[in-house]
Design an enzyme around this catalytic site. Structure first.
Site: not given
Ligand code: NAD
Ligand code: UGA
Length: 480
Positions: A14, A95, A135, A225, A280-281
C-alpha cells in the site's frame, strides 16, 4: 547470533509498503525485496509497464521504481514463496478503525495483522525477524509473538524461530520519498539486540547513526500513536483559533506566523485548513482514546477525543459558512469544488475533509462540479456514496463524467467549467489552483459570486480585482 540478512519480504503493497520497500531497494542493491499483497489488482498495477498506472501517486516514486523494479524489487501475490525465503518480514497492512464488535468506532481492526502473522507462522523458515511496520495499538507485538510461538511449538519444520520488532513508519503522503530518503528519525523497538542491529543495518546505509533510535517495543508502538496525536492536535488547535480569528478581525496566518517564531512552538503544522484528513490521524487518536478508556483513564481519553471532535465540528462549520454566505441556500446552485484529495500531491482521499464538506453541500441540494488533478471520478463516487437527488443541468462537453447531482471534470483548463457557478470552493492546496485566472472565471459566474479558500492559496488582490467576494479560512476582515 550473527544474522545474515539477504532477503526482505513486505506484506502489504500500500501507501507505506510500496514506497518504503522501493526506497530500501534503491539504497540496498545487494538485498532482495519482495513486496506481496492479497490484492492482485494492486500488484498488477505495481507491475504495470506504464508508470502512470502505479496504484499510488507520490512525487519521485516513478524514478525509483524504474531503477529498482525487477532488479532487486519484486511485487507479487505469492506470499508463501516470499515468506519462505525472507530473513526479515515487514508487516505493512491496513489497520483501520473497527466498524463493529468490541471497541467498534475506536480500536483498530487487527484482522489483517493477525492474518499476516498466521501466514508468516505457516511458511517461515530458520530465524525470521518480524517487523511491525503498520501502526498498531500498544502491546500488539505480544499478539504477534503468541501466534508465531504457537506455530513454532506445532511445527515439524526444523529450527524455526522469530524475533518481533516494532519499526513504525513516519512518512507523510505527498512527501513520502523525501521523508524516506531523509527521515527525522528511524525508531526500532524490541528486546532482541541482534535483531535490532540487523534491522538498523539496512537503514544505516543512508540514515545517519544518530537518527536511529532504539527503545523497548511498547515505547515504540506508543510513540507512533503519540506522534500522530500531537500533529493532529496542532491542527485542531490552529483550526479552533481560525474560528476565533473570523469573529474578532484577527488573521490566522498572522497568528500562526507570530506563534511559530517561538522556537518552543515551531512553525510547522500551523496551517489552518478545512480540517485534517488522511487515513491515520483520526484512527490513531481514536486508538489512543480506546487505550486510555481501557485502562480507566477517562480524562486522558476525553482530552484526546476532543481533538477529533473539534475536527469534525470544523469541517461542518465550513459547509455551513458556504450556505450562509450564499443567502442561506445552495439548493439548485452550481458550486465548483477544487480538490478532493486530503492534501496536495496525493491521490488518497481517505478521511478527506472534502468528503464531509461535499456531502453536507449535497444534502443542502447543491449541484457540485468536482475537479481534482489526481483523484478519479469512481473514487469520488465511492466516497460520496450518496443517492443523487436530481441531475445537474448545464452539463457541457468538457464534463467527462456525471453522477446525480455531482459531476466530475478531469481538467481544470476549460473556462466553461465555471459557467453559471455561484461559488468556487478550494479544498486541496494543489499548485494548479494557485494559477487560476480569476478575471476570466468571474465573467462566467453568477454575481455576486464567491470564492471560498479553505487553504489560503489564492492571491486575494486578484480575486477581489475580478469582482469576486472572498472568504478565507481564519480571516476576520475578508467578509465582503
Ligand atoms: P493500504 O491500505 O494502502 O495498504 C495495505 C495493503 O495491505 C493493502 O493493499 C491490502 O490489500 C494489504 N493486505 C491486507 N491484509 C493482507 C494480508 N493478509 N496479506 C497480504 N496483504 C494484505 O495501507 P497503508 O496506507 O499503506 O497503511 C498501512 C499501515 O501503515 C497502517 O497501519 C497505517 O496506519 C500505517 N501508516 C500509514 C501511513 C500513510 O501515509 N498511509 C504512514 C505511516 C503509517
Ligand atoms: C501523517 C503524519 O504527518 C506522518 O508523519 C504519519 O506517518 C502519517 O500521518 C501516518 O501515520 O499515516 P499524512 O496524513 O500523510 O501524514 O499527511 P499530513 O501532512 O500529516 O497531513 C494530514 C492532514 O493534516 C491533511 O489533511 C493536511 O492537509 C492537514 N494539515 C497538515 C493541515 O491542515 N495543516 C497543517 O499545517 C498540516
Amino acid at each position: 547470533m550473527d544474522l545474515n540478512i539477504k532477503n526482505i519480504c513486505c506484506i502489504g503493497a500500500g501507501y507505506v509498503g510500496g514506497p518504503t520497500m522501493t526506497m530500501m531497494a534503491s539504497k540496498c542493491p545487494d538485498l532482495i525485496f519482495n513486496v506481496v499483497d492479497i490484492n492482485e489488482k494492486r500488484i498488477a498495477s505495481w507491475n504495470h509497464k506504464d508508470l502512470l498506472e502505479l496504484p499510488i501517486f507520490e512525487p519521485g516514486l516513478e524514478e525509483l521504481i524504474t531503477k529498482t523494479r525487477n532488479r532487486n524489487l519484486f511485487f507479487s501475490s505469492n506470499l508463501k514463496k516470499a515468506i519462505e525465503s525472507a530473513d526479515i518480514i515487514f508487516i505493512s497492512v491496513n489497520t483501520p478503525t473497527k466498524k463493529k464488535g468490541l471497541g467498534a468506532g475506536k480500536s483498530s481492526d487487527l484482522k489483517w495483522v493477525e492474518a499476516s502473522a498466521r501466514e508468516v507462522a505457516k511458511y517461515a523458515r530458520g530465524h525470521t525477524i518480524v517487523v511491525e511496520k503498520s501502526t498498531l495499538p500498544v502491546r500488539t507485538a505480544e499478539v504477534i509473538e503468541k501466534i508465531l510461538n504457537s506455530a513454532k511449538r506445532n511445527s515439524k519444520r526444523e529450527e524455526i524461530s522469530f524475533s518481533v520488532l516494532s519499526n513504525p513508519e513516519f512518512l507523510a503522503e505527498g512527501t513520502a520519498i523525501k521523508d524516506l530518503e531523509n527521515p527525522d528519525r528511524v525508531l526500532i523497538g524490541g528486546n532482541n539486540k541482534n535483531a535490532m542491529i540487523a534491522l538498523s543495518n539496512i537503514y544505516r546505509v543512508w540514515v545517519p547513526e544518530e537518527k536511529i533510535l532504539f527503545t523497548n517495543i511498547w515505547s515504540s508502538e506508543l510513540a507512533k500513536l503519540t506522534s500522530n496525536a500531537f500533529l493532529a492536535q496542532r491542527i485542531s488547535s490552529i483550526n479552533a483559533i481560525s474560528a476565533i480569528c473570523e469573529v474578532t478581525g484577527a488573521d490566522v496566518r498572522e497568528v500562526s506566523r507570530a506563534i511559530g517564531k517561538d522556537s518552543r512552538i515551531g512553525s510547522k503544522f500551523l496551517d489552518s485548513g478545512p480540517g485534517f484528513g488522511g487515513s491515520c490521524f483520526k484512527k490513531d487518536i481514536l486508538n489512543l482514546v480506546y487505550l486510555a478508556e481501557y485502562f480507566g483513564l477517562t480524562e486522558v481519553a476525553n482530552f484526546w477525543e476532543s481533538v477529533v471532535k473539534i475536527n469534525n465540528w470544523h469541517q461542518k462549520r465550513i459547509s455551513e459558512i458556504v450556505v450562509k454566505k450564499l443567502f442561506g441556500t445552495v439548493s439548485n446552485k452550481k458550486l465548483v469544488i477544487l480538490g478532493f484529495a486530503f492534501k496536495a500531491n496525493t491521490n488518497d482521499t481517505r478521511e478527506s475533509a472534502a468528503i464531509t464538506i461535499c456531502k453536507n453541500l449535497l444534502n443542502e441540494g447543491a449541484n457540485l462540479l468536482i475537479h481534482d488533478p489526481k483523484v478519479n471520478a469512481s473514487q469520488i463516487k465511492n466516497d460520496l456514496n450518496i443517492n443523487p437527488k436530481k441531475s445537474v443541468e448545464n452539463s457541457n462537453s468538457s464534463l467527462n463524467e456525471k453522477s446525480g447531482n455531482w459531476e466530475f471534470s478531469k481538467t481544470i483548463h476549460n473556462i466553461e467549467l465555471f459557467k453559471d457557478a455561484y461559488a468556487v470552493i478550494i479544498l486541496t492546496e494543489w499548485e494548479d489552483f494557485k494559477k487560476l485566472n480569476w478575471t476570466d472565471i468571474a465573467k462566467k459566474m453568477v454575481a455576486p459570486a464567491w470564492v471560498f479558500d479553505s487553504r489560503s492559496i489564492v492571491n486575494i488582490d486578484e480575486v477581489r480585482d475580478a469582482g469576486l467576494s472572498l472568504w478565507r479560512i481564519g480571516d476576520g476582515l475578508e467578509d465582503q
